[in-house]
Design an enzyme around this catalytic site. Sequence first.
Site, PDB file in Angstrom:
ATOM      1  N   SER A  99       3.205   0.830   0.919  1.00 38.48           N
ATOM      2  CA  SER A  99       2.890   0.413   2.157  1.00 38.48           C
ATOM      3  C   SER A  99       2.343  -0.986   2.026  1.00 38.48           C
ATOM      4  O   SER A  99       1.861  -1.453   1.051  1.00 38.48           O
ATOM      5  CB  SER A  99       1.592   1.115   2.554  1.00 38.48           C
ATOM      6  N   TYR A 128      -5.750   5.653   0.737  1.00 36.51           N
ATOM      7  CA  TYR A 128      -4.405   5.168   1.101  1.00 36.51           C
ATOM      8  C   TYR A 128      -3.717   4.235   0.375  1.00 36.51           C
ATOM      9  O   TYR A 128      -2.929   4.072  -0.212  1.00 36.51           O
ATOM     10  CB  TYR A 128      -4.168   5.090   2.638  1.00 36.51           C
TER      11      TYR A 128
END
Length: 254
Positions: free
Chosen positions: A145, A160
């Site tokens: 990401s 995350y």
Amino acid sequence: METFPVERTAIVTGAGSRRGIGRATARRLADDGWSIALLDVDAVAVEELAAEFGRHYGRPALGLGVDVSDPDAVDAAMTRIAGSDLPQVVALANIAGVSSPVPYEELGDEEWDRVLRINLFGVHYVTRSAARLMDGVGRIVSLSSVSAQRGGGTYSKTPYSVAKAGVIGLTRAVARELGPRGITANAIAPGPIDTDIMGGRLSEERKALLAQELLVDRVGTAEDVAAAIAFLVSQESGYITGQTLNVDGGLYMH
């Protein structure tokens, strides 16, 4: 350039969500001629999708309910794949993941463990097990990401970002170790993508707000990411390994 088998299988994790990158990737690869093995915690969803693929494409497809954070379950799924009528496993797309909007100072150990076990440990477990099925040629693509590169700044927060940064490191190490076996490994770092992992369906107002940071005039789609994955698992991408490809509308340049 190595020779791809005409009949070949791609394993795709996280294909259960109807609006997710995993499902878009599975459809794109099926369109490109791959047989598909679908792994997701939602067994019913991937079993139904596999049945649909079998009817539509006339090629074998398999859907298995698997928690990627459970190494024994992952190994059992790979044994099922190896013993099925699917052709040679050539590609793996690690898409399964969860979001985590919990602020850092409110972050408990349970949430930290949950996010890392699915988003990082799960990628490791599936990669390790799937690589054992690859013979002479392989393509591994894992979803990182832009959050890993920017230290957050997206819907999901610290655990995350940490997990997705770990995916980049894992990808590079796997590329180095498995390269002699003809296996490439790359990561994709999406920016804002209109999927439910962004906290639910994006309103037009939220899309416009997110697009203000981008060099293009829109938020990305699951199909944008699927197209990049389709290239990185193709025969033509054999000289690309250990890399992170940003599919982010120009959000992060490095």
